[in-house]
Design an enzyme around this catalytic site. Structure first.
Site, PDB file in Angstrom:
ATOM      1  N   ASP A 533       0.914  -1.330   0.095  1.00 33.88           N
ATOM      2  CA  ASP A 533      -0.102  -0.159   0.058  1.00 33.88           C
ATOM      3  C   ASP A 533       0.941   1.033   0.088  1.00 33.88           C
ATOM      4  O   ASP A 533       2.107   1.114   0.232  1.00 33.88           O
ATOM      5  CB  ASP A 533      -0.954   0.130   1.237  1.00 33.88           C
ATOM      6  N   GLU A 613      23.352 -22.075 -17.653  1.00 30.09           N
ATOM      7  CA  GLU A 613      22.457 -21.183 -16.987  1.00 30.09           C
ATOM      8  C   GLU A 613      22.982 -19.849 -16.507  1.00 30.09           C
ATOM      9  O   GLU A 613      22.383 -18.858 -16.431  1.00 30.09           O
ATOM     10  CB  GLU A 613      21.581 -21.912 -15.922  1.00 30.09           C
TER      11      GLU A 613
END
Ligand code: DGJ
Length: 728
Positions: A533, A613
């Site tokens: 928020d 990777e």
């Protein structure tokens, strides 16, 4: 642009770049809401609302006329118990037991700059960006004074609001409800967009047509919650991402909240937003004031992407701490999904070295480094290092990490305590709990009473000691349960105030720490995105968006979040595959693209990654650095909503000068013989040519926006694409 008052018309005109907001002081002294919407210049919009006599509704007495019926009147704030039967913004009991309140205009003040709200975070106002309007209303019988505050940020198309209630009388009152803002709208037929969810699936957009019922968006969990975010949008049914009127209201508050949207008998809509009133009961002694949290409102006439842009820009520039929006934030590795509680110094240093080799810039040590914390049964509250795991403590470990050339970050969960902890043993009454009743456990932990100043001071000292004795650049501030047994053991505490005082206590602690340690970046978190928020964003420029790190689940979580909050606030990491929450397998490329549309970091055991990777991670990091400002400050567009296709998500970032764009597409599903995914790009310069980096393909902006960009046919699991377009 700004705020004007016409004495003759008794009219306030609040003007932003594209919107007008009008308020009239009417003949009864009631503050009438006239209009909010597309700019109408100086036109007096009073013709839209008038008193109308309506049977079985009350009539205002001063001046008395049967047509003075408040039940139909669009108002800036409500009274209580005086014949307006719609949702009210206030409820209280005065010293004599009466419950009616009737506010009438008594004065106003217009000033440059932004007001502040004591004890609460609010939009930061650079003096030249804001104008403020303070309208004072009075209820002469009770002695209540109501101040309505408006902040106009014209360039940003933002209007902020809040309200202050003061008891100017001689007797105490009990405040049982006090909203931050009330917005009455004439528009009939509106849709409500809101963002419900759950742990690991936060902010999933829902859109419902408003009907003659009251819709409530709320949290009673003591936190803004995974379940209902304190942000909503209303718009006519035809509005979509790219066109149409829309209005946003966002409460800048991290605790219990409630927004109600009522369509009245005449089809007008009232929205009342503020702190939740359940179990709220505030003693308002003579001379005391109550400050409501701020509401951030915005209007756009050109669809939801544009409304989101207004919030993104504001939150990035005027809500989050300024320092961290101006500098590139470090790419981090967090050890949580790599080790959980099972680590020691060697393991941590190995992970840090591997991360450093790949170009990762900060190491974050998550839960499990303190007290007797080897699982989630014990240790919270004991913020000193577990010397079995870390013999040289946090100062020793942080030195080793910084010697590697990485910044160091640390996890804390300050507002919580385990019963199995030295802190709880010493101060059991520092936890929220009812007398004589065993408190409800959640994740084996209790919640500290943040309303207690001693608790705040103790936490400040504990955290300051850690920060003073180690080289710490970042704190991850977690919060892993909702409140229950909301009872403060501070002598004389009024329990109806505890939930709000809890939030004020957390804000006070965050304020002290961020003032004392301005160099430290805080990332807040609440079991993922349970306290996502604007209140938290005032202290922490980023919030861990969700505990769900699966990139496919994240598509909807991050997209839902994007309606109100910028990607620069969304904590998001590349994690292992198969994913720990869903078991889903995805490519590193897909995980990278999704995590890049956020703050970007890694959270996996790098020792399990293959050489190819690791090379891919290196190139992701270099891509992210290259596109950093385009992603963080570019204009964000949701692209997939306008296509006839639910098999992919697409979104883009376009630089403010339209010279480049980064387009992202992730296939959620691939279909045999399914046609080619195509998206209409947005925000480009129509007559300019753009080249897709690494290819010879060139298109005009108009072609890409109106014809679209067609991707190839994809096969396999969750393939994705990232295109960088450069203006020629
Ligand atoms: C919940 C957070 O969201 C996770 O990232 C992790 O920090 C755990 N808590 C640790 O307990």
């Amino acid at each position: 642009m700004g705020i004007e008052f016409s004495e003759q018309e008794k009219l306030f005109r609040l003007q932003t770049k594209t919107s007008t907001y009008q308020i009239r002081i009417d003949e009864t002294g009631i503050l009438r809401h006239l209009y909010y919407g597309l700019s109408v210049g100086t036109m007096d919009m009073g013709y839209l609302s008038s008193y109308q006599e309506q049977s079985l509704s009350g009539d205002i007495r001063e001046p008395y006329e049967r047509k003075h019926d408040p039940d139909f009147l669009p108002q800036e704030f409500t009274g209580a118990g005086i014949g307006d039967y719609r949702i009210s913004g206030i409820a209280l009991t005065a010293g004599d037991g009466s419950k009616s309140v009737d506010f009438r205009y008594s004065g106003h003040k217009i000033s440059p700059g932004k007001y502040n709200i004591p004890g609460l975070p609010s939009v930061r106002g650079k003096p030249d960006e804001f104008f403020s309007l303070e309208i004072t209303m009075a209820d002469v019988i009770s002695g209540l004074e109501l101040k309505l505050l408006y902040g106009v940020m014209a360039e940003y198309d933002i209007i902020t609001r809040t309200a202050i209630l003061t008891n100017t009388g001689n007797t105490g009152m009990k405040l049982e409800k006090f909203a931050s803002a009330c917005l009455d709208m004439f528009n009939t037929k509106l849709d409500l967009l809101h963002f419900p969810g759950r742990h690991c699936m936060e902010r999933q957009l829902e859109r419902v047509p408003l009907d003659h019922a009251i819709h409530t968006i709320s949290s009673r969990r003591g936190m803004s919650s995974h379940q209902q975010n304190p942000f909503l949008i209303v718009c006519p049914p035809k509005t979509d991402d790219d066109q149409g009127d829309c209005y946003g209201m966002m409460l800048m508050y991290s605790g219990n909240h409630k927004s109600q949207i009522e369509v009245d008998q005449r089809g007008n809509t009232r929205i009342v937003m503020g702190i939740h009133d359940e179990n709220f009961n505030w003693n308002l002694a003579p001379g005391e004031s109550f400050y409501a949290p701020e509401v951030i409102m915005s209007y756009s006439s050109s669809g939801l992407n544009s409304l989101s842009y207004n919030y993104h820009r504001l939150i990035r520039e005027n809500v989050c701490p300024e320092k961290f929006s101006k500098q590139r934030r470090p790419i981090l590795i967090n050890n949580w999904e790599a080790t959980y509680f099972d680590f020691n110094t060697e393991k941590i240093l190995k992970l840090a070295r591997e991360a450093k080799d790949l170009g990762i810039e900060m190491f974050v040590l998550d839960d499990g480094w303190f007290g007797n914390r080897n699982d989630d049964f014990a240790g919270l509250g004991d913020w000193y290092p577990n010397l079995e795991k870390l013999p040289n403590g946090i100062s020793g470990l942080s030195k080793k990490i910084t010697d590697l050339g990485m910044a160091f970050g640390l996890w804390l969960e300050p507002e919580m305590v385990n019963e199995l902890s030295a802190l709880y043993t010493a101060h059991p009454n520092w936890a929220l709990q009812d007398p004589g009743r065993k408190p409800t456990l959640s994740r084996n932990q209790l919640v500290l009473d943040m309303a207690n100043r001693k608790v705040q001071d103790h936490l400040y000292q504990s955290i300051a000691t850690i920060l003073d004795n180690a080289n710490i650049a970042y704190i991850k501030w977690d919060f892993n349960r909702a409140l229950a047994n909301v009872y403060s053991n501070v002598p004389g505490a009024n329990q109806g105030e505890t939930a709000h005082r809890f939030v004020l206590g957390t804000y006070a602690l965050l304020e002290r720490l961020t003032q004392a340690y301005p160099e430290v970046m805080f990332e807040t978190c609440a079991g993922g995105g349970g306290r996502f928020d604007a209140g938290m964003l005032y202290y922490s420029p980023q919030i861990w968006c969700s505990d769900n790190t699966d990139p496919i689940a994240r598509l909807n979580i991050q997209k839902g979040t994007s309606y109100g909050y910028p990607v620069s606030t969304m904590g998001s990491h590349v994690s292992a595959s198969p994913n720990h929450q869903t078991g889903r397998t995805t490519t590193l490329k897909t995980r990278g693209i999704v995590a890049m549309s956020g703050t970007f970091g890694y959270e996996l055991d790098l020792s399990k990654c293959s050489r190819p990777e690791k090379d891919e991670i290196k190139s992701q990091i270099s891509d992210f650095k290259k596109y950093y400002w385009l992603i963080q400050k570019g204009v964000y567009y949701r692209l997939s909503n306008s296509s006839f296709n639910d098999s992919f998500e697409a979104w883009s970032f376009v630089s403010e000068d339209k010279s480049e764009a980064l387009v992202n597409l992730v296939m959620k599903d691939v279909h045999a013989n399914g046609g080619l995914p195509s998206v209409l790009l947005k925000g480009l310069q129509a007559d300019a040519w753009y080249q897709v980096e690494g290819t010879t393909k060139k298109y005009t902006g108009a072609a890409l926006m109106h014809g679209g960009y067609t991707f190839p046919a994809y096969k396999g699991d969750y393939p994705c694409e990232q295109l960088h377009l450069m203006k020629l």
